[in-house]
Each structure stands twice: as C-alpha cells, then as structure tokens.
Write an enzyme that holds these catalytic residues in place. Structure first.
Site, mmCIF file in Angstrom:
data_model
loop_
_atom_site.group_PDB
_atom_site.id
_atom_site.type_symbol
_atom_site.label_atom_id
_atom_site.label_comp_id
_atom_site.label_asym_id
_atom_site.label_seq_id
_atom_site.Cartn_x
_atom_site.Cartn_y
_atom_site.Cartn_z
ATOM 1 N N ALA A 137 12.149 -35.946 -11.012
ATOM 2 C CA ALA A 137 12.104 -36.230 -12.450
ATOM 3 C C ALA A 137 12.011 -37.739 -12.593
ATOM 4 O O ALA A 137 12.713 -38.486 -11.902
ATOM 5 C CB ALA A 137 13.373 -35.718 -13.109
ATOM 6 N N GLU A 189 0.847 -1.199 0.000
ATOM 7 C CA GLU A 189 0.000 0.000 0.000
ATOM 8 C C GLU A 189 0.884 1.251 0.000
ATOM 9 O O GLU A 189 0.603 2.234 -0.693
ATOM 10 C CB GLU A 189 -0.890 0.029 1.249
ATOM 11 N N ARG A 235 22.354 -21.676 -9.565
ATOM 12 C CA ARG A 235 23.454 -21.288 -10.449
ATOM 13 C C ARG A 235 22.970 -21.009 -11.858
ATOM 14 O O ARG A 235 23.566 -20.262 -12.588
ATOM 15 C CB ARG A 235 24.537 -22.369 -10.596
#
Ligand SMILES: NC(=O)c1ccc[n+]([C@@H]2O[C@H](COP(=O)([O-])OP(=O)(O)OC[C@H]3O[C@@H](n4cnc5c(N)ncnc54)[C@H](OP(=O)(O)O)[C@@H]3O)[C@@H](O)[C@H]2O)c1
Length: 346
Positions: free
Chosen positions: A157, A53, A210
């Site tokens: 994965a 705000e 990285r």
C-alpha cells in the site's frame, strides 16, 4: 459468443471455486452438455478429492444422458493413477462423444497423454479453447510446474505521494479497512505470505486470515520471514500459535514448535529460498513487504503479479515505495483507495 466458449467460461467460474483448497493441484472446472443444455457440472474442490470431471459426471441425475454428451473441461483430463483414477478412462467408460479443453496439463505425468488416450478411444478432442484465459486461471499451477518456484504476488500500500511508510517506520493506516479486508481474502487464496526482517520487527504482523472466513477445507497460509542473523525475538506475533512458520536465516536448521528455521547461504539467498518453498509444495506466495524485500524480488525479476493499493493520504517524506514495470491489467477505485494490478510479461 460461441456456445463452446460460453460453456468454457462457466468451467472457468467453477474452477476458481477451488482457490485456496486445491493447491498444489490445479484449479479445474467441468461442464457436461447434451443437446445444447448443461446436464452436469463440477469442479476440483479439494486437494486429493475427486477431479472436476468426476464431480461433473456424478452430478448428472439421469445417467442415460451421458452417452454421446460433450465434456467441456478447463484442463486436460489426467491419464495417470494419482490420488484418484485417470479421468480420461472415466470419460471413455462413459462413452462421452466429444471433449473440449482449454489447456494441456504441463505436468509431465500428463502433458498430452490424456488427449492421446481419449483420441485413441475414438473421442473427438478439441484443444486450446480460450487458452490464454485458462492459463491465467491456473497461473499458480503453471508457475509451479514450469518455473519450478511459487507464483509470486507482490503486494503493498502506498500513499498518493509514493511512500510505503513514514521515516519512523510507521506504515499504519495507509490503506483503509475495506482494502485490508481484501488482503485477508487474498491471504486465504494463497499458500504462503512472506515479510522481511524490518517489517516483522516494526509492524509485528500476525500474518493470518482473520478478516475473511475460511472454509473447513482451508488452512491458514504458511508464514515466511527472512531473518538472516536471527535478530527477531520469538515473542513476535508471527511466531505464535500453531500456524506453520518458516524463518530463513544464515545460522541454523531447527524445528521449534510451529517454527521451522531453515539455514541458507548468503549467495543466491533469494533463489535458494524459492527452491526451499517449491520443495515444500508451496504453489503461491504473497510478498507483503517491506520496501527492501519487495525491491529484492523486483531487482531479480522474480515476481509474477503486483497488487498495489494507493490511498489518498500524503506523507511528504518517508520510505519510498518500490517502482515496478509491468502490464497494468486492472485498475479499480475501491472505497477510498485505488487498486492497480500489474503482471510481469518479461
Ligand atoms: N505500506 C506497505 O504496504 C508496507 C508493507 C510492509 C511493510 N511496510 C513498512 O516497510 C518498512 C520496512 O521496510 P524495509 O525496507 O525497511 O525492510 P524489510 O523489507 O521489511 O526488511 C528488509 C530486510 O529483510 C531482509 N531481507 C528481505 N528480503 C531479503 C532477500 N531477498 N534477501 C536477503 N535479505 C532479505 C534483509 O535483512 P538484512 O539487512 O539483515 O540482510 C533486509 O534488510 C516498515 O516501516 C514497514 O512498516 C509497509
């Protein structure tokens, strides 16, 4: 689309620019509107810095426009003196005409008191605008306050035939370089990353950001490793450098350079670990494996979101990927992999 909802969506967009820099504070965006035009906007940019705000009102060049304007803000304005003065007072002092907000702040220091203060000053306050979307944006902050633990993101994965690693523990090259870059972006957005003992040993991950840039207000995530019997050698990558690292174990409490060893009891190990992280103001954590670690979070229903890459490769045999039941909220084909995101509704 309703005009207020349109402005609220803009407030949400702004709020999310604070991802990775405002924790343990909430993500908040704010838009100031006068006569159907946006005259100012802002967001909470950094922990301890000006609230949304303040940022939005400060962005208005012609201060004579503020009186009677509408303030559209994603989270209830604060009513207490924290690192900055109460935003409710600022809104009242600026003689804003009307306030629209998405979520009530669950922080017990606010929790409706901001709305009450504004209403007592004669300002019309409309709550619950796109409330569900607002809580999703602030899901980390809400988990921290309501569940009293970090928001838990499981990530792995897997191959097309459902394996997380080969039998010999080699899990390299399941996902492609594009997916791995996304993981670095995610690491930059969360407070901590956790791996299990075997993953630390076999993969020797560095667990830092990285492959994605981090801005000057950001720090590297805290690295967390489970090593109950202190079997891991301290020359592993995740113990190196200045990045804060916590090693949860059953044997010792000790601080050694950047590494804090925290001793826990074997019973309730997982919950105690989350309590310790919560007490360190860690608002969110990515669990990056391996299988046993991910499964322990799933089995105890201690997860909020799961991000799963599936590659087109096949291992035929190996370490099976975890099975998860949740609501699929998105599924996208990336470069070579498919990314599915689930949330835990239970
Ligand atoms: N594809 C991917 O995305 C991915 C990601 C990461 C790792 N991996 C692969 O996964 C393999 C390792 O998986 P893994 O299942 O063998 O091992 P892991 O999950 O890395 O480590 C398991 C060990 O960590 C400790 N541990 C973890 N969470 C715990 C908890 N909540 N409570 C108590 N102890 C906990 C236990 O140690 P104790 O047995 O000493 O109690 C457990 O045996 C590696 O081959 C790695 O390459 C794949």
């Amino acid at each position: 689309m309703d005009a207020v909802e349109k402005y609220m969506r803009r407030a949400f967009e702004l709020a999310q620019l604070g991802l990775g820099t405002v924790s343990p504070n909430p993500l908040v965006g704010c838009v100031v509107v006068k006569n159907g035009k946006i005259i100012g906007e802002g967001y909470h940019q950094q922990f301890g810095g000006p609230h949304a705000e303040v940022d939005a009102l400060n962005s208005i060049k012609d201060s004579s426009l503020v009186k009677g304007s509408q303030v559209i803000v994603s989270l209830e304005p604060c009513s207490h003196h924290g690192k900055t003065p109460p935003c409710a007072d600022l809104i009242i002092g600026n003689e804003v005409g009307e306030v629209y907000l998405s979520n009530i702040d669950p922080n017990p220091l606010v929790a409706g008191k901001g709305v009450e203060k504004l209403r007592n000053a004669g300002i019309t306050v409309n709550t619950g605008i796109l409330e569900k979307e607002g809580s999703f944006i602030n899901r980390r902050f809400f988990a921290q306050i309501i569940k009293k633990r970090p928001y838990i993101i499981l990530k792995w994965a897997q191959t097309q035939d459902g394996f997380l690693a080969r039998i010999n523990n080699d899990s390299k090259w399941i996902s492609d370089s594009y997916s791995r870059k996304i993981v670095h972006k995610w690491r930059a957005e969360e407070d901590a990353i956790l791996v299990g003992t075997n993953t630390a040993f076999h993969d020797n991950p560095t667990l830092n950001v990285r492959d994605w840039s981090i801005n000057k207000n950001q720090s590297q995530p805290v690295r967390v490793v489970v090593d109950k019997h202190l079997q891991l050698k301290n020359d592993l990558n995740l113990f190196q450098g200045a990045q804060p690292t916590i090693c949860f174990n059953l044997k010792k409490n000790e601080i050694s350079g950047n590494v804090e060893y925290v001793k826990l009891n074997d019973q309730d190990f997982l919950q105690s670990m989350l309590n310790e992280l919560h007490s360190r103001n860690i608002q969110s954590i990515i669990i990056e494996g391996g299988a046993k670690t991910l499964e322990s979070f799933i089995k105890n229903n201690l997860w909020d979101e799961a991000r799963i890459f599936e590659s087109q490769k096949r291992f035929v045999e190996g370490i099976a990927s975890p099975k998860i039941e949740g609501s699929l909220i998105s599924q996208n084909k990336l470069k070579d992999d498919t990314l599915s995101v689930f949330i835990n509704n239970s």
